[in-house]
Write a protein that holds these residues in place. Sequence first.
Motif, PDB file in Angstrom:
ATOM      1  N   VAL A 138       0.832  72.214  -7.008  1.00  0.00           N
ATOM      2  CA  VAL A 138       0.661  73.358  -6.153  1.00  0.00           C
ATOM      3  C   VAL A 138       1.744  74.481  -6.673  1.00  0.00           C
ATOM      4  O   VAL A 138       1.373  75.710  -6.580  1.00  0.00           O
ATOM      5  CB  VAL A 138       0.206  73.261  -4.699  1.00  0.00           C
ATOM      6  N   PHE A 139       2.784  73.757  -6.613  1.00  0.00           N
ATOM      7  CA  PHE A 139       3.965  74.700  -7.088  1.00  0.00           C
ATOM      8  C   PHE A 139       3.859  75.412  -8.395  1.00  0.00           C
ATOM      9  O   PHE A 139       4.817  76.231  -8.910  1.00  0.00           O
ATOM     10  CB  PHE A 139       5.208  74.019  -6.878  1.00  0.00           C
ATOM     11  N   SER A 140       2.952  75.027  -9.223  1.00  0.00           N
ATOM     12  CA  SER A 140       3.029  75.251 -10.807  1.00  0.00           C
ATOM     13  C   SER A 140       2.164  76.400 -10.921  1.00  0.00           C
ATOM     14  O   SER A 140       2.177  77.050 -11.883  1.00  0.00           O
ATOM     15  CB  SER A 140       2.502  74.063 -11.589  1.00  0.00           C
ATOM     16  N   HIS A 141       1.507  76.946  -9.977  1.00  0.00           N
ATOM     17  CA  HIS A 141       0.794  78.094  -9.775  1.00  0.00           C
ATOM     18  C   HIS A 141       1.558  79.207  -9.307  1.00  0.00           C
ATOM     19  O   HIS A 141       1.956  79.322  -8.298  1.00  0.00           O
ATOM     20  CB  HIS A 141      -0.503  78.002  -9.100  1.00  0.00           C
ATOM     21  N   GLY A 142       1.404  80.676 -10.267  1.00  0.00           N
ATOM     22  CA  GLY A 142       1.922  81.911  -9.798  1.00  0.00           C
ATOM     23  C   GLY A 142       3.626  81.897  -9.982  1.00  0.00           C
ATOM     24  O   GLY A 142       4.331  82.637  -9.354  1.00  0.00           O
ATOM     25  N   VAL A 143       4.077  80.860 -10.716  1.00  0.00           N
ATOM     26  CA  VAL A 143       5.414  80.960 -11.339  1.00  0.00           C
ATOM     27  C   VAL A 143       5.587  80.760 -12.842  1.00  0.00           C
ATOM     28  O   VAL A 143       4.550  79.999 -13.274  1.00  0.00           O
ATOM     29  CB  VAL A 143       6.503  80.055 -10.527  1.00  0.00           C
ATOM     30  N   SER A 144       6.711  81.228 -13.402  1.00  0.00           N
ATOM     31  CA  SER A 144       6.635  81.109 -14.773  1.00  0.00           C
ATOM     32  C   SER A 144       7.306  79.944 -15.213  1.00  0.00           C
ATOM     33  O   SER A 144       7.092  79.017 -16.282  1.00  0.00           O
ATOM     34  CB  SER A 144       7.312  82.265 -15.258  1.00  0.00           C
ATOM     35  N   ASP A 145       8.431  79.477 -14.174  1.00  0.00           N
ATOM     36  CA  ASP A 145       9.250  78.213 -14.534  1.00  0.00           C
ATOM     37  C   ASP A 145       9.912  77.608 -13.298  1.00  0.00           C
ATOM     38  O   ASP A 145       9.899  78.383 -12.076  1.00  0.00           O
ATOM     39  CB  ASP A 145      10.327  78.400 -15.413  1.00  0.00           C
ATOM     40  N   ILE A 146      10.476  76.482 -13.348  1.00  0.00           N
ATOM     41  CA  ILE A 146      10.934  76.141 -12.058  1.00  0.00           C
ATOM     42  C   ILE A 146      12.156  75.256 -12.335  1.00  0.00           C
ATOM     43  O   ILE A 146      12.424  74.523 -13.343  1.00  0.00           O
ATOM     44  CB  ILE A 146       9.822  74.839 -11.415  1.00  0.00           C
ATOM     45  N   THR A 147      13.017  75.533 -11.473  1.00  0.00           N
ATOM     46  CA  THR A 147      14.200  74.757 -11.466  1.00  0.00           C
ATOM     47  C   THR A 147      14.604  73.936 -10.292  1.00  0.00           C
ATOM     48  O   THR A 147      14.552  74.438  -8.998  1.00  0.00           O
ATOM     49  CB  THR A 147      15.516  75.753 -11.434  1.00  0.00           C
ATOM     50  N   THR A 148      15.041  72.774 -10.249  1.00  0.00           N
ATOM     51  CA  THR A 148      15.517  71.613  -9.391  1.00  0.00           C
ATOM     52  C   THR A 148      16.869  71.598  -9.400  1.00  0.00           C
ATOM     53  O   THR A 148      17.452  71.625 -10.518  1.00  0.00           O
ATOM     54  CB  THR A 148      14.550  70.588  -9.172  1.00  0.00           C
ATOM     55  N   ILE A 149      17.452  70.804  -8.472  1.00  0.00           N
ATOM     56  CA  ILE A 149      18.853  70.290  -8.272  1.00  0.00           C
ATOM     57  C   ILE A 149      18.703  68.743  -8.178  1.00  0.00           C
ATOM     58  O   ILE A 149      18.683  68.291  -6.817  1.00  0.00           O
ATOM     59  CB  ILE A 149      19.650  71.078  -7.492  1.00  0.00           C
ATOM     60  N   ASN A 150      19.467  68.136  -9.045  1.00  0.00           N
ATOM     61  CA  ASN A 150      19.792  66.484  -8.942  1.00  0.00           C
ATOM     62  C   ASN A 150      18.316  65.939  -8.112  1.00  0.00           C
ATOM     63  O   ASN A 150      18.534  65.388  -7.179  1.00  0.00           O
ATOM     64  CB  ASN A 150      21.105  66.414  -7.943  1.00  0.00           C
ATOM     65  N   ILE A 151      17.138  66.310  -8.892  1.00  0.00           N
ATOM     66  CA  ILE A 151      15.982  65.685  -8.132  1.00  0.00           C
ATOM     67  C   ILE A 151      16.001  64.185  -8.452  1.00  0.00           C
ATOM     68  O   ILE A 151      16.930  63.705  -9.358  1.00  0.00           O
ATOM     69  CB  ILE A 151      14.794  66.208  -8.982  1.00  0.00           C
ATOM     70  N   HIS A 152      15.492  63.376  -7.632  1.00  0.00           N
ATOM     71  CA  HIS A 152      15.822  61.916  -7.665  1.00  0.00           C
ATOM     72  C   HIS A 152      15.602  61.247  -8.811  1.00  0.00           C
ATOM     73  O   HIS A 152      16.276  60.329  -9.235  1.00  0.00           O
ATOM     74  CB  HIS A 152      14.951  61.403  -6.501  1.00  0.00           C
ATOM     75  N   ASP A 153      14.415  61.631  -9.685  1.00  0.00           N
ATOM     76  CA  ASP A 153      14.465  60.990 -10.833  1.00  0.00           C
ATOM     77  C   ASP A 153      13.523  62.183 -11.760  1.00  0.00           C
ATOM     78  O   ASP A 153      12.723  62.863 -11.399  1.00  0.00           O
ATOM     79  CB  ASP A 153      13.118  59.915 -10.755  1.00  0.00           C
ATOM     80  N   LYS A 154      14.312  62.496 -12.874  1.00  0.00           N
ATOM     81  CA  LYS A 154      14.020  63.584 -13.683  1.00  0.00           C
ATOM     82  C   LYS A 154      12.622  63.473 -14.258  1.00  0.00           C
ATOM     83  O   LYS A 154      11.857  64.313 -14.650  1.00  0.00           O
ATOM     84  CB  LYS A 154      14.824  63.794 -14.710  1.00  0.00           C
ATOM     85  N   GLU A 155      12.048  62.126 -14.367  1.00  0.00           N
ATOM     86  CA  GLU A 155      10.811  61.932 -15.027  1.00  0.00           C
ATOM     87  C   GLU A 155       9.665  62.615 -14.307  1.00  0.00           C
ATOM     88  O   GLU A 155       8.446  62.798 -14.677  1.00  0.00           O
ATOM     89  CB  GLU A 155      10.154  60.388 -14.790  1.00  0.00           C
TER      90      GLU A 155
END
Length: 282
Positions: free
Chosen positions: A105-122
């Motif tokens: 759901v977060f992948s709609h309406g945005v061009s890219d996403i940045t997270t910080i120290n997400i628990h597992d990059k996978e």
Amino acid sequence: MKVISTEKSQVLATRVAHALKTTIVDVNYSRFPDGEHYLRAGELDDEMIIVGSVVDNDALVQLLLLIDACDSSKNRLVVPYMAYARQDKRFHPGEPISIRAVAHVFSHGVSDITTINIHDKEVLKYFSVPAKDISVARDLGAYIKTMDLDKPLILSPDDGALAFAEQVASVGGWDVDHLEKTRLSGVEVKMAPKQLCARGRSVIIVDDIISTGGTIATATGMLYNQGADEVYAACVHGVLTGGAYARLMASGIRDVISSDTIERACSKISAADRIAHALTTH
């Protein structure tokens, strides 16, 4: 380009706007009598930086509404703390892979996403737009350096977090180790550094997330029994649920240090400069 944020990420978002030398958009938040969220944003740009940590389900809904309100394919999403990221596997039939559902759901309406120290990059693979994770481990290390401790020992709570602890320790060239659990009986467990001795040292237990604080609180008492002079706790995401802060302080922790990915009184470092750099570096 302007910055806009959810209700619980206002401080970090304002710092990001300052770092980017742009403005933050005012947003009015309210609820309908039935509990539904409503928001109305001020003057928007064609390109918006949307900042919002998913600290609870209300923040998740607000973030989805903000994305829709901005209504541009140039929107860039920053999710400093991503709840559901630890729900990344299906252990029993009928269970969702929750982070996958959220990522969709977060992948709609945005061009890219940045997270910080997400628990597992996978889990970044679940986003259908370009997604990257950045780290503030070195910023934690820089803060620890200002504490002017004598030969601190950086400890991760387990070997899984050792790589993160090593990044923190690299700032000062400090010793680093991880806690190892040894079961003494059916009810008794001992925790101690795997290789190094804590006696006479300032110990900083570091992790990406501190949630209930139970493991760190238990380890703190044992480290003092082993002769540690003082013990600190440091993390990126201070979830601190269920009385965790009080639990840590009651255990003898000298101080709790976290970033502003989740805005707490113990948020002593900011992720804003890292975010700004990530957004302006291709």
